[in-house]
Scaffold this motif. Structure first.
Motif, PDB file in Angstrom:
ATOM      1  N   TRP A 171       0.830  -1.214   0.000  1.00 54.98           N
ATOM      2  CA  TRP A 171       0.000   0.000   0.000  1.00 54.98           C
ATOM      3  C   TRP A 171       0.860   1.258   0.000  1.00 54.98           C
ATOM      4  O   TRP A 171       0.646   2.182  -0.795  1.00 54.98           O
ATOM      5  N   VAL A 172       1.872   1.299   0.855  1.00 54.95           N
ATOM      6  CA  VAL A 172       2.741   2.468   0.924  1.00 54.95           C
ATOM      7  C   VAL A 172       3.444   2.696  -0.410  1.00 54.95           C
ATOM      8  O   VAL A 172       3.540   3.826  -0.898  1.00 54.95           O
ATOM      9  N   LYS A 173       3.916   1.620  -1.010  1.00 56.56           N
ATOM     10  CA  LYS A 173       4.604   1.750  -2.295  1.00 56.56           C
ATOM     11  C   LYS A 173       3.677   2.286  -3.376  1.00 56.56           C
ATOM     12  O   LYS A 173       4.084   3.077  -4.236  1.00 56.56           O
ATOM     13  N   SER A 174       2.411   1.880  -3.327  1.00 59.76           N
ATOM     14  CA  SER A 174       1.456   2.310  -4.346  1.00 59.76           C
ATOM     15  C   SER A 174       1.181   3.805  -4.311  1.00 59.76           C
ATOM     16  O   SER A 174       0.642   4.370  -5.272  1.00 59.76           O
ATOM     17  N   LEU A 175       1.544   4.466  -3.222  1.00 53.86           N
ATOM     18  CA  LEU A 175       1.274   5.894  -3.072  1.00 53.86           C
ATOM     19  C   LEU A 175       2.313   6.781  -3.757  1.00 53.86           C
ATOM     20  O   LEU A 175       2.066   7.964  -3.991  1.00 53.86           O
ATOM     21  N   ALA A 176       3.487   6.220  -4.063  1.00 54.96           N
ATOM     22  CA  ALA A 176       4.612   7.042  -4.508  1.00 54.96           C
ATOM     23  C   ALA A 176       4.379   7.702  -5.863  1.00 54.96           C
ATOM     24  O   ALA A 176       4.467   8.936  -5.996  1.00 54.96           O
ATOM     25  N   VAL A 177       4.100   6.906  -6.885  1.00 56.68           N
ATOM     26  CA  VAL A 177       3.975   7.457  -8.241  1.00 56.68           C
ATOM     27  C   VAL A 177       2.818   8.451  -8.345  1.00 56.68           C
ATOM     28  O   VAL A 177       2.985   9.536  -8.923  1.00 56.68           O
ATOM     29  N   PRO A 178       1.623   8.152  -7.797  1.00 57.11           N
ATOM     30  CA  PRO A 178       0.551   9.151  -7.846  1.00 57.11           C
ATOM     31  C   PRO A 178       0.906  10.465  -7.162  1.00 57.11           C
ATOM     32  O   PRO A 178       0.366  11.521  -7.504  1.00 57.11           O
ATOM     33  N   ALA A 179       1.841  10.408  -6.211  1.00 53.48           N
ATOM     34  CA  ALA A 179       2.260  11.638  -5.522  1.00 53.48           C
ATOM     35  C   ALA A 179       3.332  12.393  -6.296  1.00 53.48           C
ATOM     36  O   ALA A 179       3.752  13.472  -5.871  1.00 53.48           O
TER      37      ALA A 179
END
Length: 472
Positions: A171-179
């Motif tokens: 979940w944490v990793k999935s947040l990186a690119v959209p940010a």
């Protein structure tokens, strides 16, 4: 700490399972009084100095030196701070040449952190909701991929990465690119949370309910049994109204559909049959007296206090709830929890496969001057001893694998481990921004309190969505 993520979503496979926040770090940081405290040096605190560290004895004293500054989201009177103090004391035993300063900011950290980082103030480690932090602080966060390969503290030779519940890291990793960041890990999740129905087992037993509901039909049957036993079935308050509408639609259609619904500029999605079914079911809950008569005026934390006092049986909230109302509920309260029941006639993308979850996170300043020592401290903070300390002392969910969850959240663990899809806070219903807060939630309350018929609800939402987005 109450955590709906206005920032968090603001916020427990949003968080999978974004579980416990927080003990209580969830939706409305703004709905609870800020708890600010001065800088504290854990090495000088009684609880810290008294900690004779089993985990620190795993390795000889290191050659790390210098100063590390950690900004915490807790106040120094909260149980989470006591666990942090002990972890820092353990770290100090193994790293005697490192000076550690912990600043317990309380919830004021949300407004203090960014200005402090931008001014160049020394902050090596900080606690934040990862979703909010990666968006608002992306110029300050350190990529942790290489550091995660180091050996964890107290986890039988596992790396830090392997010691954390995999769904949380995913979940944490999935947040990186959209940010707007390069793909990778920029936070280590800790104190997870999930959104579930919490209920009073004693009241369920009084009503003759022997198993938690898994379908909407079973849920309605249990509500009727509770009502017949003279027990108010369901309550909520203004801080968590979004969870009920989002929970229903997310269970039926999944959070991606709910996200599209609140962003539909034509208003046509509000005419989908599932919306009318939702409206009819909400009218049914209201007409049969399954909703508390107080929901129209309930101001946080009125609803959850009614649950704690045995005045109502169920309350949809985050896994921080048992800790948040422990003082009112008392040690003998019989906690139970279950996922939002499966809603019929959906599209196959909801149900128990999805769960709204998230976590708080530990992040590091990419401009920090003492990264090695800072990450070594992080390893103690997310080590097994500290995480299990959060479970026993703060009723928080441990982020480490193979750790025992606190008894009030035992049933929540099942949902957390079984979920396959991470749903955001509110199951996507909050993703419409001002439209969600200014139209979706207030109109839902008109429906839930009997002021609006199902047909008129559908027509009004379709009209209001088109009107709102035509002005954009």
């Amino acid at each position: 700490m109450n955590m709906k993520r206005k920032a968090f979503a603001s916020v427990l496979l949003s968080t999978m399972l974004a579980l416990t926040v927080i003990t209580g770090c969830g939706k409305s940081n703004e709905s609870e009084a800020s708890m600010s405290s001065p800088s504290a040096s854990p090495s000088s605190s009684p609880s810290a100095s008294a900690s004779a560290s089993a985990s620190a004895s795993e390795s000889p004293a290191s050659e790390l030196s210098g100063k590390v500054v950690f900004w915490s989201m807790w106040s120094n009177a909260e149980p989470q701070a006591k666990v942090i103090d002990e972890a820092v004391a353990d770290f100090k035993v193994a790293n005697p040449n490192v000076e550690v300063e912990v600043k317990y900011n309380g919830r004021d950290i949300n407004k203090l952190l960014k200005p402090a980082l931008e001014s160049g103030q020394q902050i090596d480690i900080f606690e934040q909701d990862p979703g909010a932090a990666l968006s608002t602080l992306k110029d300050h966060v350190l990529k942790l991929d290489d550091l995660l390969a180091q050996q964890a503290i107290g986890s039988d030779g596992k790396t830090v990465k392997d010691s954390i519940i995999p769904s949380l890291l995913d979940w944490v990793k999935s947040l990186a690119v959209p940010a707007g960041l390069e793909d990778g890990y920029y936070a280590i999740p800790q104190q997870p949370y999930a959104v579930l129905f919490f209920y009073n087992k004693a009241l369920f037993a009084k009503a003759g309910i022997t198993a938690v509901p898994t379908s909407w039909e079973e849920f309605l049957a249990d509500c009727e049994l509770l009502k017949q036993a003279g027990i108010e079935p369901i309550t909520f308050d203004d801080a968590y109204r979004d969870l009920f509408i989002g929970g229903y639609l997310g269970s039926a259609m999944g959070s991606d559909w709910t996200d599209s619904l609140v962003k539909d500029k034509t208003g046509e999605m509000w005419k989908d049959p599932i919306v009318l079914q939702f409206a009819n079911d909400m009218q049914n809950l209201q007409a049969k007296g399954y909703f508390s008569k107080k929901i129209a005026g309930n101001k946080y934390p009125a609803g959850q206090q009614d649950l704690a006092l045995g005045k109502t049986a169920m309350y949809l909230n985050g896994t921080w709830l048992p800790n948040e109302i422990a003082a009112t509920a008392g040690p003998d309260f019989q906690w139970g929890s279950f996922q939002f029941p499966v809603v019929p006639n959906g599209n196959g993308k909801g149900g128990f496969q999805g769960l709204s979850f998230g976590a708080q996170g530990l992040l590091m300043n990419k401009n920090g001057k003492n990264v090695s020592a800072a990450f070594e401290l992080v390893k103690y903070l997310v080590g097994k001893k500290a995480q299990e300390g959060m479970a026993t002392k703060a009723l928080a969910i441990p982020a480490t694998v193979d750790s025992t969850w606190p008894a009030p959240l035992a049933e929540a663990e099942v949902a957390f481990q079984n979920a396959k899809v991470n749903m955001p806070w509110g199951f996507g219903i909050d993703n419409g921004g001002d439209f969600s807060t200014g139209t979706v939630i207030p109109t839902f309350m008109e429906l839930a309190t009997g002021k609006l018929s199902p047909d008129k609800y559908v027509a009004k939402m379709a009209e209001q969505a088109k009107k709102f987005y035509s002005g954009k």
